[in-house]
Design a protein around this motif. Structure first.
Motif, PDB file in Angstrom:
ATOM      1  N   THR A  51       0.840  -1.186   0.000  1.00 32.72           N
ATOM      2  CA  THR A  51       0.000   0.000   0.000  1.00 32.72           C
ATOM      3  C   THR A  51       0.882   1.245   0.000  1.00 32.72           C
ATOM      4  O   THR A  51       2.060   1.171  -0.360  1.00 32.72           O
ATOM      5  CB  THR A  51      -0.947  -0.026   1.227  1.00 32.72           C
ATOM      6  OG1 THR A  51      -1.842   1.080   1.163  1.00 32.72           O
ATOM      7  CG2 THR A  51      -0.181   0.002   2.535  1.00 32.72           C
ATOM      8  N   THR A  52       0.324   2.381   0.413  1.00 33.45           N
ATOM      9  CA  THR A  52       1.084   3.626   0.514  1.00 33.45           C
ATOM     10  C   THR A  52       1.138   4.063   1.971  1.00 33.45           C
ATOM     11  O   THR A  52       0.295   3.669   2.787  1.00 33.45           O
ATOM     12  CB  THR A  52       0.433   4.742  -0.314  1.00 33.45           C
ATOM     13  OG1 THR A  52      -0.852   5.061   0.266  1.00 33.45           O
ATOM     14  CG2 THR A  52       0.229   4.313  -1.761  1.00 33.45           C
ATOM     15  N   GLN A  53       2.105   4.893   2.302  1.00 34.39           N
ATOM     16  CA  GLN A  53       2.187   5.393   3.676  1.00 34.39           C
ATOM     17  C   GLN A  53       0.961   6.233   4.011  1.00 34.39           C
ATOM     18  O   GLN A  53       0.475   6.216   5.143  1.00 34.39           O
ATOM     19  CB  GLN A  53       3.455   6.222   3.875  1.00 34.39           C
ATOM     20  CG  GLN A  53       3.646   6.663   5.324  1.00 34.39           C
ATOM     21  CD  GLN A  53       4.874   7.532   5.525  1.00 34.39           C
ATOM     22  OE1 GLN A  53       5.805   7.501   4.729  1.00 34.39           O
ATOM     23  NE2 GLN A  53       4.880   8.313   6.591  1.00 34.39           N
ATOM     24  N   THR A  54       0.433   6.938   3.035  1.00 35.47           N
ATOM     25  CA  THR A  54      -0.754   7.765   3.268  1.00 35.47           C
ATOM     26  C   THR A  54      -1.933   6.907   3.716  1.00 35.47           C
ATOM     27  O   THR A  54      -2.610   7.215   4.705  1.00 35.47           O
ATOM     28  CB  THR A  54      -1.126   8.525   1.984  1.00 35.47           C
ATOM     29  OG1 THR A  54       0.026   9.166   1.458  1.00 35.47           O
ATOM     30  CG2 THR A  54      -2.193   9.560   2.269  1.00 35.47           C
ATOM     31  N   ARG A  55      -2.191   5.817   2.992  1.00 35.23           N
ATOM     32  CA  ARG A  55      -3.301   4.926   3.371  1.00 35.23           C
ATOM     33  C   ARG A  55      -3.023   4.250   4.712  1.00 35.23           C
ATOM     34  O   ARG A  55      -3.945   4.021   5.499  1.00 35.23           O
ATOM     35  CB  ARG A  55      -3.528   3.874   2.285  1.00 35.23           C
ATOM     36  CG  ARG A  55      -4.152   4.425   1.018  1.00 35.23           C
ATOM     37  CD  ARG A  55      -4.730   3.317   0.152  1.00 35.23           C
ATOM     38  NE  ARG A  55      -5.303   3.861  -1.062  1.00 35.23           N
ATOM     39  CZ  ARG A  55      -4.759   3.744  -2.267  1.00 35.23           C
ATOM     40  NH1 ARG A  55      -3.622   3.091  -2.410  1.00 35.23           N
ATOM     41  NH2 ARG A  55      -5.338   4.270  -3.326  1.00 35.23           N
ATOM     42  N   LEU A  56      -1.770   3.912   4.959  1.00 37.10           N
ATOM     43  CA  LEU A  56      -1.408   3.308   6.236  1.00 37.10           C
ATOM     44  C   LEU A  56      -1.838   4.209   7.395  1.00 37.10           C
ATOM     45  O   LEU A  56      -2.489   3.755   8.347  1.00 37.10           O
ATOM     46  CB  LEU A  56       0.104   3.068   6.283  1.00 37.10           C
ATOM     47  CG  LEU A  56       0.695   2.677   7.639  1.00 37.10           C
ATOM     48  CD1 LEU A  56       0.196   1.310   8.073  1.00 37.10           C
ATOM     49  CD2 LEU A  56       2.223   2.696   7.587  1.00 37.10           C
TER      50      LEU A  56
END
Length: 334
Positions: free
Chosen positions: A98-103
Motif C-alpha cells: 500500500t502507501t504510507q498515506t493509506r497506512l
C-alpha cells in the motif's frame, strides 16, 4: 551322492552374489532425486493494480530469491484498498502492499497493522502539466483547471496545501475526473493534473510526442513520505516468515539496482503492463526511488508526516510512531 547338492548350493550362491552386484550397480548409477523441501506459502495483497513501482518485489519472486529461503509467495489484487488491509487482519494473507498515506488513514480508523518494509522511499505524486502551459510554480495554478481522481488521497493532500492560501485555492478550478487523467490533460480538458504515478504520467505524455513539466508533491510544502510500503498485521510481527521475506526483498532490490537492464527485460517479458514505451521512459527515474534497505525507516519522517496530516485535518490524531511502523531485524522484538 553329496556332489550334486553341493553343486546346487554353489550355483545358488553364485547367482545370489551376481544379483547383488547387478543391484548395487543399478542403484549407484541412477540419478539421485532430492526430496523437495516443503515451502512456506503465503499471499501478498496489493491495494492497487500491480505496476512498475513494485518492480523490486516482482524481481525478487521471478529470480527465485523467495524460493531460496523456503518461501512460496503469491500475489493477489484486492478489490479495494480497505479490502487489502482487511485480508491480512483476517489472516487470509501475510502482507499487503500500500502507501504510507493509506497506512496512516486506516491505522487511524483502528486497523491494527504496521509497516515492515519500504519499496519506494520517496513520494510518487505530483502536479503534471504540459510544458507549453507555462505553469512552473504553485502560484501559476491560479485560474487554471486542475484535474484529479476523486478517490486519490494524495489529491486531498495537495488540495489541503493549496488551501493554505485561500485566495489562490478559490481561484483554482478543481475538476474530478472519471476518465484517465493523463488523457484529459493531453486533450486539453484540464490544464494540469494531480497524479500518483508521476514517472509513468510523464512517460505517457512523452510517448505522445509532447513534453511535460512536474511540480513534485514534496516541493509544495509537504513533508517527504514513503511512496510504497509493505504492511503486516500487528499480531503477526513475530512470524518467522517476515524476516526471510525482508532478507529476500533486500537481495532482490539490490539485484535490480545492480542490473537495471536485465531487471527491465525480466519483468517486461513476464508482465505486459511493463512492456511499453511509457514505462520504459519512466524506468530510469523510478530506479532512483527504490529503497535499497527495505526494512529501514525514519521515525522522524513518519512523525513529521503524521503531524502534517493532523494539521491539515486529514487524520484526527497523530499516534505514536510505533503504531504505524516497525523495523524488524535479527535482534528486534516487535
Amino acid at each position: 551322492m553329496l556332489l550334486k547338492p553341493l553343486k546346487a548350493i554353489m550355483k545358488a550362491k553364485l547367482f545370489f552374489f551376481t544379483f547383488i552386484q547387478i543391484l548395487n550397480f543399478f542403484l549407484l548409477t541412477q540419478p539421485v532425486v532430492a526430496k523437495e523441501t516443503q515451502k512456506d506459502s503465503f499471499v501478498i495483497f496489493f491495494d492497487q493494480q500491480i505496476n512498475s513501482s513494485h518492480i523490486a518485489l516482482l524481481a525478487t519472486r521471478e529470480l527465485g530469491f523467495f524460493s531460496d529461503l523456503g518461501l512460496d509467495v503469491n500475489f493477489v489484487l484486492a478489490t479495494s484498498p480497505r479490502e487489502a488491509f482487511q485480508q491480512i487482519i483476517d489472516d487470509r494473507g501475510l502482507l499487503a502492499v500500500t502507501t504510507q498515506t493509506r497506512l496512516f488513514l486506516f491505522v487511524g480508523d483502528g486497523i491494527a497493522v504496521k509497516r515492515i518494509a519500504t519499496l519506494i522511499d520517496t513520494p510518487l505524486s505530483g502536479i503534471v502539466t504540459l510544458t507549453k502551459s507555462n505553469i512552473r510554480i504553485q502560484q501559476d495554478l491560479k485560474g487554471k483547471r486542475l484535474g484529479y481522481q476523486a478517490d486519490s488521497l494524495d489529491a486531498k493532500i495537495i488540495q489541503a496545501i493549496l488551501s493554505n492560501t485561500e485566495k489562490s485555492f478559490n481561484e483554482i478550478q478543481f475538476v474530478s475526473l472519471d476518465q484517465p487523467i493523463t488523457q484529459a490533460l493531453l486533450e486539453g480538458y484540464v490544464d494540469a493534473i494531480i497524479t500518483t504515478e508521476r514517472q509513468k504520467t510523464i512517460g505517457v505524455i512523452e510517448a505522445h510526442k509532447k513534453t511535460a513539466f512536474l511540480l513534485p508533491i514534496e516541493e509544495l510544502g509537504i513533508p517527504p513520505f514513503d511512496g510504497v510500503v509493505a504492511i503486516a498485521a500487528r499480531n503477526k510481527l513475530n512470524d518467522p516468515k517476515l524476516k526471510r521475506f525482508l532478507q529476500a526483498l533486500e537481495h532482490g532490490t539490490l539485484w535490480v539496482l545492480d542490473h537495471p537492464q536485465d531487471a527491465w527485460k525480466l519483468i517486461a517479458q513476464k508482465y505486459n503492463f511493463f512492456n511499453n514505451e511509457a514505462e520504459q521512459r519512466a524506468y530510469p527515474d523510478l530506479l532512483n526511488r527504490l529503497s535499497a534497505q527495505p526494512q529501514a525507516f525514519s521515525s522522524l519522517r513518519y512523525k513529521r508526516f503524521a503531524s502534517f496530516l493532523v494539521e491539515h485535518d486529514l487524520i484526527t490524531v497523530a499516534l505514536p510512531i510505533s503504531n504505524y511502523a516497525v523495523e524488524l531485524n535479527d535482534e528486534s522484538k516487535p
